[in-house]
Design an enzyme around this catalytic site. Structure first.
Site, PDB file in Angstrom:
ATOM      1  N   ASP A  86      36.683  37.068  42.458  1.00 47.44           N
ATOM      2  CA  ASP A  86      36.101  35.590  42.798  1.00 47.44           C
ATOM      3  C   ASP A  86      34.702  35.581  42.404  1.00 47.44           C
ATOM      4  O   ASP A  86      33.850  36.639  41.842  1.00 47.44           O
ATOM      5  CB  ASP A  86      36.263  35.238  44.149  1.00 47.44           C
ATOM      6  N   SER A  87      34.152  34.346  42.250  1.00 45.00           N
ATOM      7  CA  SER A  87      32.807  34.209  41.928  1.00 45.00           C
ATOM      8  C   SER A  87      31.835  34.712  42.974  1.00 45.00           C
ATOM      9  O   SER A  87      30.555  35.073  42.801  1.00 45.00           O
ATOM     10  CB  SER A  87      32.529  32.527  41.593  1.00 45.00           C
ATOM     11  N   GLY A 126      33.575  26.681  39.777  1.00 45.33           N
ATOM     12  CA  GLY A 126      34.120  25.205  39.951  1.00 45.33           C
ATOM     13  C   GLY A 126      33.683  24.370  38.902  1.00 45.33           C
ATOM     14  O   GLY A 126      34.535  23.609  38.347  1.00 45.33           O
ATOM     15  N   CYS A 178      40.761  25.913  49.667  1.00 44.28           N
ATOM     16  CA  CYS A 178      39.657  26.757  48.896  1.00 44.28           C
ATOM     17  C   CYS A 178      39.409  27.656  49.795  1.00 44.28           C
ATOM     18  O   CYS A 178      39.124  27.739  51.144  1.00 44.28           O
ATOM     19  CB  CYS A 178      38.236  25.777  48.816  1.00 44.28           C
ATOM     20  N   THR A 179      39.570  28.971  49.184  1.00 42.63           N
ATOM     21  CA  THR A 179      39.318  30.301  50.064  1.00 42.63           C
ATOM     22  C   THR A 179      38.006  30.423  51.022  1.00 42.63           C
ATOM     23  O   THR A 179      37.955  31.009  51.860  1.00 42.63           O
ATOM     24  CB  THR A 179      39.511  31.604  49.116  1.00 42.63           C
ATOM     25  N   HIS A 180      37.009  29.577  50.483  1.00 44.68           N
ATOM     26  CA  HIS A 180      35.735  29.751  51.204  1.00 44.68           C
ATOM     27  C   HIS A 180      35.853  29.043  52.643  1.00 44.68           C
ATOM     28  O   HIS A 180      35.386  29.522  53.661  1.00 44.68           O
ATOM     29  CB  HIS A 180      34.621  28.767  50.457  1.00 44.68           C
ATOM     30  N   CYS A 233      40.748  33.107  44.638  1.00 55.06           N
ATOM     31  CA  CYS A 233      39.950  31.811  44.159  1.00 55.06           C
ATOM     32  C   CYS A 233      41.191  30.811  43.834  1.00 55.06           C
ATOM     33  O   CYS A 233      41.698  31.215  42.952  1.00 55.06           O
ATOM     34  CB  CYS A 233      38.789  32.005  43.403  1.00 55.06           C
ATOM     35  N   ASN A 234      41.038  29.653  44.591  1.00 59.26           N
ATOM     36  CA  ASN A 234      42.063  28.615  44.022  1.00 59.26           C
ATOM     37  C   ASN A 234      41.896  28.163  42.708  1.00 59.26           C
ATOM     38  O   ASN A 234      42.654  28.017  41.912  1.00 59.26           O
ATOM     39  CB  ASN A 234      42.062  27.249  44.948  1.00 59.26           C
ATOM     40  N   THR A 235      40.396  27.843  42.481  1.00 56.47           N
ATOM     41  CA  THR A 235      40.067  27.196  40.834  1.00 56.47           C
ATOM     42  C   THR A 235      40.428  28.341  40.043  1.00 56.47           C
ATOM     43  O   THR A 235      41.084  28.045  38.981  1.00 56.47           O
ATOM     44  CB  THR A 235      38.971  27.066  41.069  1.00 56.47           C
TER      45      THR A 235
END
Length: 257
Positions: free
Chosen positions: A7-8, A40, A177-179, A70-72
Site C-alpha cells: 500500500d502507499s 489515489g 477504503c482500507t484507511h 488498498c482498494n485503489t
C-alpha cells in the site's frame, strides 16, 4: 509463512492486523511508499508502477503471498501484479464488502474516496452485488489523508461531513477504503451506532490463508516477525501508525533479522 502487504501508506494496517490475529506465527512484510504517496490522485499507469515497485522491493523476502491492501491499487494494479508474480506467488486484492452488506438488506451506504465514488469500478460492484438494494455513495473528502496523518481533528471533521451525507435509514455502511477501518469506531459513533459496518480486512486475511492452503490458527505461537519497507528501503512503522490499535498490535511483533 511470510506475507507481503503493499500500500502507499498505513491503510494496510487493518489487513495486516487481521492476519496477525489469525496467524501470529506468520512473518509480515509491510511495503509502503512514503516517497510517492498518496496513490489515489495518480494516473492508473502510475498506480500500477508504484504497486509493482512495492511488490518487487519485497521479493527478496521470498514471500509466500502478496496482498494488495488498498482498494485503489487493487482496481488498477491487481491484473499486472498477478501477471508478473503468479503462479509462483499468489496475489490477493481488496474489494469493498458490497456483497455482504447488500445480502443483509438495505439501504446501504458506501463510504469511499471522492475518486472512487461514482467510478465505473464502484458502479460495477453495485450493479453486480447490490441490484435492487438502495445504495447511497458517500464521498469522504479528506478522510484518508487525515487518517494517514493521525490528525484527530481532521478525522472528526471529515467523518462528520460524510455522516451528514449518509441517509438516516441506512442499515449498513461499507468502508470502501482500507484507511477507514482504522477509525471504524468513530464512524459508528458519528452515525449513532445505527448501521452495521462492513470492512474487507478479515475477508482479505481469510482469502490469503485459503490461497496459501491453510487456515486461521489464532492459538499458534507468537513467533511472527515484522519488517517494514519504505519505498524499497528498510524502515519502521510510521509514528502515525502507532496511534491506532492495529499499528500498536503490529509494533509488538519482533523485528525481522
Amino acid at each position: 509463512m511470510r506475507i507481503v502487504l503493499v500500500d502507499s501508506g498505513i491503510g494496510l494496517l487493518s489487513t495486516a492486523a487481521a492476519l496477525r490475529q489469525a496467524r501470529p506465527d506468520a512473518d509480515l512484510v509491510l511495503s509502503m511508499d512514503p516517497d510517492h504517496m498518496p496513490w489515489g490522485p495518480r494516473t492508473a499507469e502510475e498506480i500500477v508502477d508504484r504497486a509493482l515497485a512495492g511488490a518487487r522491493a519485497a521479493l527478496a523476502e521470498r514471500p509466500d503471498a502478496v496482498v494488495v491492501a488498498c482498494n485503489t491499487a487493487s482496481v488498477h494494479a491487481l491484473s499486472a501484479l498477478r501477471a508478473e508474480l503468479e503462479p509462483g506467488v499468489p496475489v490477493i486484492g481488496t474489494v469493498p464488502a458490497v456483497k455482504p452488506a447488500a445480502d443483509r438488506g438495505g439501504p446501504v451506504a458506501i463510504w469511499a474516496t471522492p475518486a472512487t465514488t461514482g467510478s465505473p469500478y464502484q458502479r460495477d460492484l453495485i450493479d453486480r452485488f447490490a441490484r435492487g438494494v438502495p445504495v447511497t455513495p458517500v464521498p469522504c473528502d479528506g478522510l484518508a489523508d487525515a487518517i494517514e496523518a493521525a490528525d484527530e481533528a481532521a478525522v472528526d471533521a471529515a467523518v462528520a461531513r460524510a455522516a451528514r451525507l449518509t441517509p438516516a435509514e441506512v442499515r449498513g455502511v461499507v468502508l470502501g477504503c482500507t484507511h477507514y477501518d482504522l477509525v471504524g469506531g468513530r464512524i459508528a459513533a458519528a452515525l449513532g451506532h445505527r448501521p452495521v459496518m462492513f470492512t474487507a480486512a478479515a475477508a482479505v486475511a481469510a482469502q490469503t490463508l485459503r490461497r496459501l492452503g491453510t487456515t486461521a490458527r489464532p492459538d499458534a505461537p507468537h513467533t511472527g516477525t515484522l519488517r517494514v519497507l519504505a519505498s524499497g528501503r528498510p524502515g519502521e512503522l510510521p509514528a502515525a501508525a502507532l496511534r491506532y490499535p492495529a499499528g500498536a498490535l503490529l509494533a509488538a511483533a519482533p523485528a525481522a533479522g
